[in-house]
Design a protein around this motif. Structure first.
Motif, PDB file in Angstrom:
ATOM      1  N   ALA A  62       9.718 -20.390  16.025  1.00 28.05           N
ATOM      2  CA  ALA A  62       8.493 -20.584  16.596  1.00 28.05           C
ATOM      3  C   ALA A  62       8.603 -19.987  17.953  1.00 28.05           C
ATOM      4  O   ALA A  62       7.459 -19.008  18.433  1.00 28.05           O
ATOM      5  CB  ALA A  62       8.171 -21.826  16.922  1.00 28.05           C
ATOM      6  N   ASP A  63       9.614 -20.281  18.784  1.00 28.07           N
ATOM      7  CA  ASP A  63       9.613 -19.384  20.344  1.00 28.07           C
ATOM      8  C   ASP A  63       9.561 -17.959  20.159  1.00 28.07           C
ATOM      9  O   ASP A  63       9.013 -17.179  20.814  1.00 28.07           O
ATOM     10  CB  ASP A  63      10.795 -20.169  20.987  1.00 28.07           C
ATOM     11  N   LEU A  64      10.505 -17.490  19.004  1.00 31.33           N
ATOM     12  CA  LEU A  64      10.789 -15.989  18.953  1.00 31.33           C
ATOM     13  C   LEU A  64       9.266 -15.187  18.556  1.00 31.33           C
ATOM     14  O   LEU A  64       8.858 -14.254  19.061  1.00 31.33           O
ATOM     15  CB  LEU A  64      11.760 -15.611  17.875  1.00 31.33           C
ATOM     16  N   LEU A  65       8.507 -16.083  17.451  1.00 29.62           N
ATOM     17  CA  LEU A  65       7.345 -15.677  17.303  1.00 29.62           C
ATOM     18  C   LEU A  65       6.290 -15.466  18.317  1.00 29.62           C
ATOM     19  O   LEU A  65       5.523 -14.660  18.675  1.00 29.62           O
ATOM     20  CB  LEU A  65       6.836 -16.211  16.195  1.00 29.62           C
ATOM     21  N   ALA A  66       6.455 -16.423  19.223  1.00 30.09           N
ATOM     22  CA  ALA A  66       5.490 -16.754  20.552  1.00 30.09           C
ATOM     23  C   ALA A  66       5.753 -15.643  21.290  1.00 30.09           C
ATOM     24  O   ALA A  66       4.813 -15.022  21.879  1.00 30.09           O
ATOM     25  CB  ALA A  66       5.540 -18.026  20.902  1.00 30.09           C
ATOM     26  N   ARG A  67       6.818 -15.127  21.827  1.00 24.66           N
ATOM     27  CA  ARG A  67       7.150 -14.316  22.554  1.00 24.66           C
ATOM     28  C   ARG A  67       6.989 -12.572  22.072  1.00 24.66           C
ATOM     29  O   ARG A  67       6.324 -11.883  22.846  1.00 24.66           O
ATOM     30  CB  ARG A  67       8.732 -14.330  22.972  1.00 24.66           C
TER      31      ARG A  67
END
Length: 529
Positions: A155-160
């Motif tokens: 999730a965090d990777l996709l957000a960035r």
């Protein structure tokens, strides 16, 4: 951003003056190129600032200039820089009017500004833009790597990634289901692309495709390095990706592929542990199995579970099937014990009863049955599955046998999935619809049929009536319409011909099953005589 005509005009050292197309100075400049050809178009790629002195041009001829400018505009030339004080003291009015008419920017280059200075300025601006793109790409790579190493999921990777490309991003599993998306609103948009992801999955990794509609432009990138993709990444933007955005996407693909590969290696270790747990359960050692299972599988053994055996019915094997179950279990947070057998053609699975993995198994099998209706075999399906009744740790051995029995029935019935509970709740008679059973029945009754065919008595019909009445002479004789002594004589003849005693319960059972197995092909025998 790459250099534009406006940035060149604003360059204090160049002293350029706008003579036409002032409303199009935002046009990007890919290169600056000097040419005195009357028709330089064959040597243009588009996006160039063409620098001329009009040595070979009739620059004061209006019609000639219209043709010249139209050709340049049609080739995608960004603009024209005209050097004054060389062949012409001023920019010819015919060229100015033609440029205005075609909407092509026209810049006046003073005599003291050499073309080389313009080319250097463009080259320096392009290099600076590329450096900024590379720097931004490396910065994105660092941020994405940090997010991947955090271990908090994708999730965090996709957000960035979504922030870096000024768009949205989504991750899919092998079945085409959306695992995560950023921002949150993108999940619904991403779900509409599942058919495209499924088509991409069938291509060897790595593979990519551009899809989209009026909403956005979407790139799909497969994840994995083997013959089958392990997932897919979607990125949606309003326009084609720039250099910096492309760096970010490539970094995300690499990181997600490595994460997937790491997950597969970890999964292999988990499968080896699962195999040890399964062996202990089958050996009747649930306490030892629970100790070995620990936190990884311990929760699975604390509640009723199902044991299923999936067998390859097609060369592809059960790989996609097991990946579908794994994805369902991962989404719901369930533990799943999965142990390949043989050369990977079979897999044994322990899954929570009533959980998402068992439900995914049923849905997958139903889709197989709907896609390829079969007669007498499951060879057109990807898999054949036998599913046990709900069980606990002390009953795994029995559950394994149930799954094996259900698998055998699934093969014979030409179904992708059979549950053992179906067999327990149903009749044994459908199991007799097997070539081997019919061959046994035909062999066992052949001598009686040959006897009857010669007109020497109705032994088959008499045997059926006697067995159906549990050996009650009067009731069976009444059914046949004969005297009970006649029936006794016939049963003695059956024993003589078969060489077996009807007092033996096993013989009576085998004869009854043989009669049932052949009943569909010899309906006339029911009439008796």
């Amino acid at each position: 951003m790459p250099p534009t005509l406006a940035s060149l005009v604003q360059h204090s050292a160049l002293k350029l003056t706008v003579r036409a197309g002032a409303d199009r100075l935002g046009t990007p400049v890919r290169w600056a190129h000097a040419s005195e050809l009357a028709d330089p178009v064959p040597y243009m790629d588009g996006g160039e600032l063409l620098l001329v002195t009009a040595t070979n041009l009739d620059a004061e001829n209006a019609e000639s200039m219209r043709r010249y400018v139209r050709r340049l505009a049609g080739a995608g030339v960004a603009g024209v820089g005209f050097a004054v004080g060389v062949n012409y003291e001023d920019v010819p009015q015919a060229l100015v009017e033609a440029a205005e008419e075609a909407g092509l920017p026209l810049l006046e280059v003073p005599r003291r500004t050499p073309f080389l200075a313009i080319s250097k300025a463009v080259s320096a601006a392009i290099a600076a833009d590329q450096y900024r793109a590379v720097t931004a790409g490396f910065e994105a790579q660092r941020e994405l790597t940090k997010a991947a190493l955090a271990g908090d999921g994708p999730a965090d990777l996709l957000a960035r990634l979504a922030a870096h490309i000024d768009g949205w991003a989504a991750l899919y599993d092998t079945s085409g289901a959306v695992l995560a998306a950023a921002p949150d609103w993108a999940a619904r948009r991403a779900a509409r692309l599942t058919p495209d992801v499924e088509r991409l999955r069938d291509r060897p990794a790595p593979a990519s495709v551009v899809v989209g509609d009026s909403e956005d432009r979407v790139e799909l990138q497969s994840l994995g390095t083997g013959r089958r993709a392990r997932g897919a990444l979607a990125v949606g933007t309003g326009a084609a990706l720039g250099t910096a955005e492309r760096y970010a996407v490539h970094s995300a693909v690499a990181l997600l592929t490595l994460t997937t590969a790491r997950s597969r290696s970890l999964q292999g270790a988990e499968q080896r542990l699962g195999a040890a747990v399964l062996r202990m359960l089958l050996a009747g050692q649930p306490d030892h199995a629970r100790a070995v299972a620990g936190d990884l599988y311990g929760g699975l053994l604390d509640a009723p579970f199902r044991l299923l055996i999936a067998e390859a019915a097609a060369p592809a094997g059960p790989e996609l099937f097991t990946e579908t179950m794994e994805a369902a279990a991962a989404r719901s947070g369930e533990a799943l014990l999965l142990v390949p057998e043989g050369e990977g053609e079979r897999v044994v699975v322990l899954a929570a009863d009533g959980g998402a993995a068992v439900a995914a198994c049923a849905v997958y099998a139903e889709a197989q049955d709907d896609r390829a209706p079969r007669e007498g075999g499951a060879e057109d399906s990807d898999i054949v599955v036998g599913l046990s009744a709900p069980a606990g740790p002390i009953a795994v051995s029995a559950a394994y046998k149930q799954a094996e029995q259900a698998l055998s029935v699934a093969r014979r019935r030409g179904r992708a999935l059979v549950e053992h509970e179906e067999l327990a709740a149903g009749s044994v008679l459908p199991l007799l619809a097997d070539d081997a059973v019919r061959a046994f029945a035909d062999g066992m009754l052949r001598a009686l049929h040959e006897h009857d065919a010669k007109g020497r008595g109705d032994l088959v019909a008499s045997l059926r009536a006697w067995l159906s009445r549990h050996g009650q002479w009067d009731a069976a004789a009444a059914d046949l319409g004969v005297h009970r002594h006649t029936l006794r004589y016939r049963m003695r003849r059956v024993e003589e011909i078969l060489g077996r005693s009807l007092d033996d319960p096993d013989v009576r059972m085998e004869l009854w099953l043989a009669l049932k197995a052949t009943a569909a092909t010899t309906p006339a025998e029911d009439s008796g005589g």
